[in-house]
Design a protein around this motif. Structure first.
Motif, PDB file in Angstrom:
ATOM      1  N   TYR A   1      15.754  58.879  31.306  1.00 43.04           N
ATOM      2  CA  TYR A   1      15.907  58.557  32.465  1.00 43.04           C
ATOM      3  C   TYR A   1      15.328  60.166  32.989  1.00 43.04           C
ATOM      4  N   SER A   2      16.106  61.578  32.719  1.00 40.92           N
ATOM      5  CA  SER A   2      15.477  62.547  32.704  1.00 40.92           C
ATOM      6  C   SER A   2      14.733  62.743  34.059  1.00 40.92           C
ATOM      7  N   GLN A   3      13.913  62.444  33.720  1.00 41.97           N
ATOM      8  CA  GLN A   3      12.442  62.899  34.587  1.00 41.97           C
ATOM      9  C   GLN A   3      12.703  61.883  36.102  1.00 41.97           C
TER      10      GLN A   3
ATOM     11  N   TYR B   1       9.278  77.062  38.119  1.00 38.71           N
ATOM     12  CA  TYR B   1      10.171  77.484  36.435  1.00 38.71           C
ATOM     13  C   TYR B   1      10.146  78.621  35.971  1.00 38.71           C
ATOM     14  N   THR B   2      11.043  79.529  35.748  1.00 40.06           N
ATOM     15  CA  THR B   2      11.088  80.934  36.049  1.00 40.06           C
ATOM     16  C   THR B   2      11.043  81.396  34.844  1.00 40.06           C
ATOM     17  N   ASP B   3      11.877  80.733  33.932  1.00 40.06           N
ATOM     18  CA  ASP B   3      10.971  81.461  32.052  1.00 40.06           C
ATOM     19  C   ASP B   3      11.135  79.951  32.101  1.00 40.06           C
ATOM     20  N   LEU B   4      10.779  80.269  30.047  1.00 35.20           N
ATOM     21  CA  LEU B   4      10.311  79.568  28.932  1.00 35.20           C
ATOM     22  C   LEU B   4      11.127  78.446  28.929  1.00 35.20           C
TER      23      LEU B   4
ATOM     24  N   PHE C   1      14.291  72.928  29.516  1.00 33.80           N
ATOM     25  CA  PHE C   1      15.260  72.758  28.528  1.00 33.80           C
ATOM     26  C   PHE C   1      16.776  72.983  29.374  1.00 33.80           C
ATOM     27  N   THR C   2      16.221  74.165  29.401  1.00 34.13           N
ATOM     28  CA  THR C   2      18.417  74.496  30.443  1.00 34.13           C
ATOM     29  C   THR C   2      18.290  73.175  31.640  1.00 34.13           C
ATOM     30  N   THR C   3      17.418  73.432  32.375  1.00 36.78           N
ATOM     31  CA  THR C   3      17.896  72.390  33.619  1.00 36.78           C
ATOM     32  C   THR C   3      17.759  70.967  33.507  1.00 36.78           C
TER      33      THR C   3
END
Length: 301
Positions: free
Chosen positions: A31-33, A63-66, A70-72
């Motif tokens: 349910y991350s979205q 998002y500032t990088d690739l 994922f990390t967020t």
């Protein structure tokens, strides 16, 4: 229990707590979205593109990088896992500590937790409520012809910091009540601090809130001042209850309590018997003085 057994129990308690956090974080990932949308709700979003002017009315989330998406997402899921599973790992911590506490200490702990959780939730709710207004105030400084492009991880850090600051600040009056319960601070002394406390709370609200706007400072300082005076009232009532149980509780360290010299109180005092006298000393010393000996021992022995 031996020290090794305590360490083994601590390891098992920590393992159970980490397992609960991991399981809940994995479930939240599905349910991350929806969770990301809930956290981004206070941010006024723009419908324009990145290259167009937005002025101070809205912002573009990017998002500032690739690896940033994922990390967020992992950070948000882990944070939600820690919060949702808090009853489990807090119980494991309590089960490890509780056997070493006395009964009255457990009672105070129950009262503290029962009041701390609602206060923290109230502070978190207040922070989430004023976030849209604070963000509009900050975005309003942006001049026309410019665009607000906000990194997703920076926004999440900002929101989490606001929630933690507001939730933690709401625990300050409860800490004062606990200090009064254990007898460190009296209610009379707390009421004498009110000018400095009000000034310090507003300074803390101006420095601690990341928004740096007057609205956020007032929104944080106002409820804390109200809770402070509620804590002072509770402390005064507790001091009055303690004074009825112990009339000498309000005396200073160098102040003597009044003596009850009524005939009834004097008659209740048992007389102190006189110390038994030693029998007459016999014998003499080398220089002719009486020797202080009794049953073959001198007085020093």
């Amino acid at each position: 229990m031996p020290l090794v057994e305590h360490l083994r129990e601590l390891r098992n308690r920590l393992a159970k707590g980490m397992l609960a956090i991991t399981v809940v974080s994995v479930v939240v990932a599905f349910y991350s979205q929806d969770l990301m949308s809930f956290l981004m709700h206070p941010v006024p979003r723009c419908t324009k593109g990145l290259g167009e002017s937005t002025g101070g009315h809205c912002a573009v989330i990017a998002y500032t990088d690739l690896l940033s998406p994922f990390t967020t997402t992992v950070k948000v899921c882990f944070m939600a896992g820690v919060i949702i599973s808090s009853p489990i790992w807090l119980y494991q911590l309590w089960a490890f500590v509780a056997p070493g506490l006395h009964r009255h200490e457990r009672k105070y702990t129950y009262w503290f937790v029962s009041a701390a959780v609602p206060l923290f939730l109230a502070g978190a709710w207040l922070a989430y409520t004023i976030l849209p207004i604070s963000m509009r105030v900050l975005l309003g400084i942006t001049p026309e012809g410019s665009a607000n492009i906000l990194p997703m991880d920076k926004i999440l850090d900002f929101i989490v910091r606001m929630i933690l600051i507001f939730g933690g600040a709401f625990e300050l009056p409860l800490l004062l009540v606990m200090l009064n319960v254990v007898g460190i601070v009296s209610g009379r002394r707390m009421i004498g601090w009110w000018r400095g406390v009000v000034m310090g709370v507003f300074v803390f609200g101006a420095v601690a809130t990341p928004t740096t706007d007057p609205f956020g400072m007032i929104a944080l300082a106002g409820p804390i001042v109200v809770l402070y005076f509620i804590a002072v009232g509770i402390a005064l009532l507790n001091d009055r209850r303690r004074g009825r149980a112990n009339p000498d509780a309000e005396l200073d360290d160098d102040e003597a309590s009044s003596l009850d010299l009524t005939p009834q109180s004097i008659g209740d005092v048992e007389p102190v018997p006189a110390a038994p006298a030693l029998p007459e000393q016999v014998g003499g010393g080398v220089d002719g003085t009486p020797s202080a000996r009794y049953n073959g021992y001198d007085d020093i022995t």
